[in-house]
Design a protein around this motif. Sequence first.
Motif, PDB file in Angstrom:
ATOM      1  N   ARG A 103       0.666  -1.234   0.009  1.00 37.02           N
ATOM      2  CA  ARG A 103       0.136   0.100   0.136  1.00 37.02           C
ATOM      3  C   ARG A 103       0.737   1.260   0.107  1.00 37.02           C
ATOM      4  NH1 ARG A 103      -4.118   0.129   2.489  1.00 37.02           N
ATOM      5  NH2 ARG A 103      -4.531  -1.948   3.219  1.00 37.02           N
TER       6      ARG A 103
ATOM      7  N   VAL B 280       2.000   1.835  -3.446  1.00 30.35           N
ATOM      8  CA  VAL B 280       0.760   2.519  -4.372  1.00 30.35           C
ATOM      9  C   VAL B 280       0.673   3.964  -4.080  1.00 30.35           C
ATOM     10  CG1 VAL B 280      -1.623   2.261  -4.552  1.00 30.35           C
ATOM     11  CG2 VAL B 280      -0.424   0.412  -4.393  1.00 30.35           C
ATOM     12  N   GLY B 281       0.718   4.310  -2.603  1.00 32.28           N
ATOM     13  CA  GLY B 281       0.562   5.639  -2.157  1.00 32.28           C
ATOM     14  C   GLY B 281       1.567   6.623  -2.624  1.00 32.28           C
TER      15      GLY B 281
ATOM     16  N   PHE C 151       0.288   8.971  -5.342  1.00 26.61           N
ATOM     17  CA  PHE C 151      -0.992   9.860  -5.079  1.00 26.61           C
ATOM     18  C   PHE C 151      -0.800  11.200  -5.724  1.00 26.61           C
ATOM     19  CE2 PHE C 151      -3.174  12.737  -2.192  1.00 26.61           C
ATOM     20  CZ  PHE C 151      -4.410  12.450  -2.395  1.00 26.61           C
TER      21      PHE C 151
ATOM     22  N   ARG D 204      -5.718  10.607   0.514  1.00 26.36           N
ATOM     23  CA  ARG D 204      -4.730   9.483  -0.010  1.00 26.36           C
ATOM     24  C   ARG D 204      -5.084   8.123   0.362  1.00 26.36           C
ATOM     25  NH1 ARG D 204       0.047   7.210   1.753  1.00 26.36           N
ATOM     26  NH2 ARG D 204       1.748   7.193   0.301  1.00 26.36           N
TER      27      ARG D 204
ATOM     28  N   ARG E  99      -7.887   6.693  -1.705  1.00 28.05           N
ATOM     29  CA  ARG E  99      -7.525   6.488  -3.014  1.00 28.05           C
ATOM     30  C   ARG E  99      -6.717   5.295  -2.959  1.00 28.05           C
ATOM     31  NH1 ARG E  99      -6.843  11.241  -6.255  1.00 28.05           N
ATOM     32  NH2 ARG E  99      -8.705  12.852  -5.929  1.00 28.05           N
ATOM     33  N   VAL E 100      -5.774   4.986  -2.226  1.00 28.11           N
ATOM     34  CA  VAL E 100      -4.989   3.946  -2.112  1.00 28.11           C
ATOM     35  C   VAL E 100      -5.806   2.737  -2.127  1.00 28.11           C
ATOM     36  CG1 VAL E 100      -3.307   2.785  -0.946  1.00 28.11           C
ATOM     37  CG2 VAL E 100      -2.962   5.037  -1.176  1.00 28.11           C
TER      38      VAL E 100
ATOM     39  N   ALA F  89      -7.626   2.007  -5.182  1.00 27.78           N
ATOM     40  CA  ALA F  89      -6.712   1.455  -6.196  1.00 27.78           C
ATOM     41  C   ALA F  89      -6.396  -0.166  -5.809  1.00 27.78           C
ATOM     42  CB  ALA F  89      -5.674   2.220  -6.225  1.00 27.78           C
TER      43      ALA F  89
ATOM     44  N   ALA G 100      -1.947  -0.308  -9.840  1.00 28.49           N
ATOM     45  CA  ALA G 100      -2.625   0.454  -8.663  1.00 28.49           C
ATOM     46  C   ALA G 100      -2.086   1.656  -8.602  1.00 28.49           C
ATOM     47  CB  ALA G 100      -2.957  -0.209  -7.472  1.00 28.49           C
ATOM     48  N   GLN G 101      -0.881   1.625  -8.458  1.00 25.30           N
ATOM     49  CA  GLN G 101       0.008   2.952  -8.383  1.00 25.30           C
ATOM     50  C   GLN G 101      -0.328   3.925  -9.283  1.00 25.30           C
ATOM     51  OE1 GLN G 101       4.456   3.631  -9.149  1.00 25.30           O
ATOM     52  NE2 GLN G 101       4.374   3.484  -6.872  1.00 25.30           N
TER      53      GLN G 101
ATOM     54  N   VAL H 205      -3.947   5.589  -8.964  1.00 30.52           N
ATOM     55  CA  VAL H 205      -4.209   6.317  -7.665  1.00 30.52           C
ATOM     56  C   VAL H 205      -4.585   7.774  -7.895  1.00 30.52           C
ATOM     57  CG1 VAL H 205      -2.157   6.682  -6.592  1.00 30.52           C
ATOM     58  CG2 VAL H 205      -3.798   6.008  -5.120  1.00 30.52           C
ATOM     59  N   SER H 206      -3.986   8.173  -8.754  1.00 34.65           N
ATOM     60  CA  SER H 206      -4.202   9.701  -9.066  1.00 34.65           C
ATOM     61  C   SER H 206      -5.515   9.991  -9.729  1.00 34.65           C
ATOM     62  CB  SER H 206      -3.108  10.331  -9.354  1.00 34.65           C
ATOM     63  OG  SER H 206      -2.772   9.973 -10.962  1.00 34.65           O
TER      64      SER H 206
END
Length: 291
Positions: A112, A115-116, A119, A136, A139-140, A143, A171-172, A175-176
Amino acid sequence: MSTSPSAQPDRPGASPLSLTDPVVELRDARLAFGHRKLWDELTLKIHPGEFVAVLGPNGSGKTTLLRVLLGLQNVNAGHVRTFGDRTRRGDSRIGYIPQQKTLDRGLTLRGRDLVGLGFNGHHWGLTVSPRRRRMRQDRVNEALNAVGAQDYADAPVGRLSGGEQQRLRVAQSLVSDPGLLLCDEPLLSLDLASQRKVAELIDSRRHLAQTAVIFVTHEINPILNMVDKVLYLVDGRFRIGPPNEVMTSQVLSELYRTDVEVLKVRNRLVVVGTGDSIDVLGRAGQEHHLE
């Protein structure tokens, strides 16, 4: 992962786009390094929800095209725009999946947390305000759910399989909440099952959120039924069109300036005779391989 109305104000400089407005527009673009021309007079429009595969041998400028769209490389001539604006670094409206590389087994970063990092787009700074911190986290989680990675979200990424790591990279990139997804060989080194899962995740995203996808690959078969357009780059030349118009013996022979044969075997494409490729039928199920 679905689009969220609250996400839109957090895209700096975002302007509303209709489905008829291009997400990506290149007009008469030229890129060369000294006397080596990668492409010239490249004109291309990509609209929301379109899936474009970029094919060609190594050194033809596929990854460099992604660098141009990320604002990391300037063209020598012509115009390049994303979302109607000039390209710029750190645009959070653009998600990016880099080439797959196995992470070190000793890396203790949690899934996670990896992935973050996506953001804030390409600005990987710390989030400070409680509101941003909550956003954040939400969203993580969205995703991670979108790619089915919740079960190993808190595991050290170095201990995960290549397919699991690549899901986290997808996923990363999501996330945005991007409107454009740039994928640089996202299926490389993955087994067939993982290739299919990663390709389906990307395709699902573009249908759910009308995200435009540019997918650089040497292997079109896993995504053949997803692709709207092919951009084929060879030695400074290119061809753009639907797969059934570009992936033909005549077109590839013209691009490579030598006899190339495209065969269809069990609904998969086999390309033979490019001179810079190893075309192997049945190698791990990959019948179209240009290296």
